[in-house]
Scaffold this motif. Sequence first.
Motif, PDB file in Angstrom:
ATOM      1  N   MET A  25     -32.554  35.972   8.426  1.00  0.00           N
ATOM      2  CA  MET A  25     -31.186  36.132   8.929  1.00  0.00           C
ATOM      3  C   MET A  25     -30.341  34.896   8.578  1.00  0.00           C
ATOM      4  SD  MET A  25     -30.811  39.103  10.399  1.00  0.00           S
ATOM      5  CE  MET A  25     -31.739  39.656   8.983  1.00  0.00           C
ATOM      6  N   GLY A  37     -33.312  35.026  18.218  1.00  0.00           N
ATOM      7  CA  GLY A  37     -34.693  34.933  17.735  1.00  0.00           C
ATOM      8  C   GLY A  37     -35.211  33.514  17.740  1.00  0.00           C
ATOM      9  N   TRP A  45     -26.214  36.687  15.576  1.00  0.00           N
ATOM     10  CA  TRP A  45     -26.799  36.892  16.904  1.00  0.00           C
ATOM     11  C   TRP A  45     -28.313  37.033  16.856  1.00  0.00           C
ATOM     12  CZ3 TRP A  45     -24.483  35.944  21.381  1.00  0.00           C
ATOM     13  CH2 TRP A  45     -23.095  35.803  21.369  1.00  0.00           C
ATOM     14  N   PRO A  46     -28.882  37.868  15.966  1.00  0.00           N
ATOM     15  CA  PRO A  46     -30.353  37.920  15.904  1.00  0.00           C
ATOM     16  C   PRO A  46     -30.960  36.573  15.510  1.00  0.00           C
ATOM     17  CG  PRO A  46     -29.402  39.734  14.660  1.00  0.00           C
ATOM     18  CD  PRO A  46     -28.270  38.868  15.098  1.00  0.00           C
ATOM     19  N   HIS A  47     -30.269  35.825  14.645  1.00  0.00           N
ATOM     20  CA  HIS A  47     -30.742  34.506  14.231  1.00  0.00           C
ATOM     21  C   HIS A  47     -30.799  33.561  15.436  1.00  0.00           C
ATOM     22  CE1 HIS A  47     -31.283  31.054  11.559  1.00  0.00           C
ATOM     23  NE2 HIS A  47     -30.287  30.447  12.179  1.00  0.00           N
ATOM     24  N   TYR A  83     -38.477  36.175  10.463  1.00  0.00           N
ATOM     25  CA  TYR A  83     -37.311  37.054  10.600  1.00  0.00           C
ATOM     26  C   TYR A  83     -36.013  36.249  10.730  1.00  0.00           C
ATOM     27  CZ  TYR A  83     -33.993  40.319  12.623  1.00  0.00           C
ATOM     28  OH  TYR A  83     -32.875  41.054  12.863  1.00  0.00           O
ATOM     29  N   THR A  84     -36.013  35.239  11.596  1.00  0.00           N
ATOM     30  CA  THR A  84     -34.783  34.469  11.800  1.00  0.00           C
ATOM     31  C   THR A  84     -34.427  33.641  10.566  1.00  0.00           C
ATOM     32  OG1 THR A  84     -35.945  32.637  12.886  1.00  0.00           O
ATOM     33  CG2 THR A  84     -35.067  34.384  14.296  1.00  0.00           C
ATOM     34  N   PRO A 123     -25.668  38.938  11.251  1.00  0.00           N
ATOM     35  CA  PRO A 123     -26.973  38.280  11.363  1.00  0.00           C
ATOM     36  C   PRO A 123     -26.983  37.066  12.299  1.00  0.00           C
ATOM     37  CG  PRO A 123     -26.132  38.102   9.107  1.00  0.00           C
ATOM     38  CD  PRO A 123     -25.096  38.791   9.924  1.00  0.00           C
TER      39      PRO A 123
END
Length: 192
Positions: A178, A134, A129-131, A174-175, A127
């Motif tokens: 994450m 984002g 990298w997307p955090h 979303y972040t 999680p």
Amino acid sequence: MNDLSELSRRPYFDHHWAGIRHSCDARVFSMPFGSGSKNVRGKRMHANPSSVARMAGHPLHPMFVPFPIAFFVGALVTDLVYWRTASMMWETFSIWLITAGLIMGGLAAVTGAIDFLSNREIRGLSPAWPHALGNTIALILALINAFVHSRDGYTSVVPEGLILSVLVVIILAYTAWMGRTMVYQYGVGVTE
């Protein structure tokens, strides 16, 4: 003095909020996260990825994160009210909230980047990298939104400003999920 002496004196409530599974004997528990591990009293204990940006032993990134979220959600609310009322007061509130969100988001981004770049274990979490990406996208969109809101008249909010505010809040939701996953599932920044 052993590794569990402090935790064994804490009541169940503290164990529950620390992410420690409770048993009848509070001295025997397992941490549900972390990549490293050690054996303590026959139980496998996991070491948590530590936060590098700290003050007095407390990670800084989680201290800053709620502020930009609150400011950007507030900006969305004031944009919606402005859209329905066309009262300039709400547009002014929006630009101040976006500005405050950018300032606090910048602080959260710097402390988060320090943790992310300084700790290989954190970068290795799925999680993370997307955090990070984002939140970077959300801050860039919020900066564009600040420029959109600086225009005069009704077009400063409707439709581009309102769309950007909605996008920023969706990305932050979303972040934030994450980030929550990194703390509660992997124990990032949680001290043992």
